[in-house]
Scaffold this active site. Sequence first.
Site, short mmCIF file in Angstrom:
data_model
loop_
_atom_site.label_atom_id
_atom_site.label_comp_id
_atom_site.label_asym_id
_atom_site.label_seq_id
_atom_site.Cartn_x
_atom_site.Cartn_y
_atom_site.Cartn_z
N LYS A 111 0.82 -1.21 0.00
CA LYS A 111 0.00 0.00 0.00
C LYS A 111 0.85 1.26 0.00
O LYS A 111 0.48 2.27 -0.59
CB LYS A 111 -0.92 0.02 1.23
CG LYS A 111 -2.14 -0.87 1.09
CD LYS A 111 -3.21 -0.47 2.11
CE LYS A 111 -4.37 -1.44 2.12
NZ LYS A 111 -5.32 -1.17 3.21
N LYS A 194 -6.71 -8.31 -7.87
CA LYS A 194 -7.92 -8.51 -7.09
C LYS A 194 -8.98 -7.46 -7.49
O LYS A 194 -8.64 -6.30 -7.70
CB LYS A 194 -7.54 -8.35 -5.61
CG LYS A 194 -8.52 -8.93 -4.63
CD LYS A 194 -7.93 -8.93 -3.23
CE LYS A 194 -8.97 -8.56 -2.21
NZ LYS A 194 -8.48 -8.59 -0.83
N LYS A 197 -12.79 -2.21 -4.62
CA LYS A 197 -13.70 -1.08 -4.66
C LYS A 197 -12.94 0.23 -4.83
O LYS A 197 -13.54 1.26 -5.09
CB LYS A 197 -14.63 -1.04 -3.44
CG LYS A 197 -14.00 -1.27 -2.08
CD LYS A 197 -15.08 -1.23 -0.97
CE LYS A 197 -14.94 -2.24 0.13
NZ LYS A 197 -13.74 -2.14 0.97
#
Length: 332
Positions: A111, A194, A197
Amino acid sequence: MQRVFSGIQPTGVPTLGNYLGAIRNWVPMQDDHECIFCVVDLHALTVWQEPKGFGAQTREMAAALLACGLDPQKCTLFVQSHVHAHARLAWIFNCVARLGWLNRMTQFKDKAGKDREAVSSGLYVYPNLMAADIHAYHAVKVPVGDDQKQHLELANDIAQKFNHDYGVEFFPTITPLIQGVAARVMSLRDGTKKMSKSDASDASRINLTDTADEIAQKIRRAKTDPEPLPDHVSGLEDRPEARNLVGILAAITDSMPENVLREHGGKGFGAFKEVLTEALVAHLSPIREEMARLLQDHGALDAALRLGADRAAAIADPIVTEAERIVGFLPR
Ligand code: TRP
């Protein structure tokens, strides 16, 4: 009954990936476990959230969970920031976990990317907060995707060190219930990523709020390869997009990829996508409609979340107060 805890971040409209990979597996657990499910807004705040929309997004995630079948009569559903025990215990865990442990967390590395110095310190201690979520309830089972496995190992390391350092047997060992890789839904634009959202491209995902037309359009445009579908799962190797679409149909029809291929092997993607669209629309339309209904009446939804928070706090407050006593804080 064993106590189960899980959380989901309100970082956007929940996707088919959230549904098949997490939410759907929570629903049957309500019947034979004491389930505590949390919309983790404190975790979401580790990256920037526009304050204007943040609360609505949190409410929307709660509505989605209810529409997917979580039942406030059978489980405790609440918003993380409404129960202060999480932040209180997270601070204690910040002082238990070692920097070296956090430095090994692969999700932080992913991240943070190259911008390690610029991310929030909350993102760095994110796994400590996650450990606090679970241990504040003495929960012993935690259903998560396999990307969260390392965080749960850390949660066990924290519990063990706390127990050892303070000479207590206070926090139990937790057992991860890792949701099968089969239920891992990938991006419609790139079968190796993946479904997320927070992906920049809305075409990469099916949102639980998508209409039948939107679903049809996204599936029609989903990336594939030129070959027809194989007859056997071994033929899906090195074909991530084909494997993803087959996996989605299998999951949504409660079947297995081998059965899907027995029925549809040899078909081109045009025909297969029509079958897939029909199954998705049939399954997701009632969820979309129930979500819309719930969101029409904020008052009732917010009241249900307040009740959930009261119930959660009634469990977590005494446990965290005891942890504070164990570390030796002066009682107020
Ligand atoms: N980190 C989890 C995820 O992104 C969400 C989460 C927060 C969670 N706290 C938790 C999951 C506690 C299980 C238990 O998927």
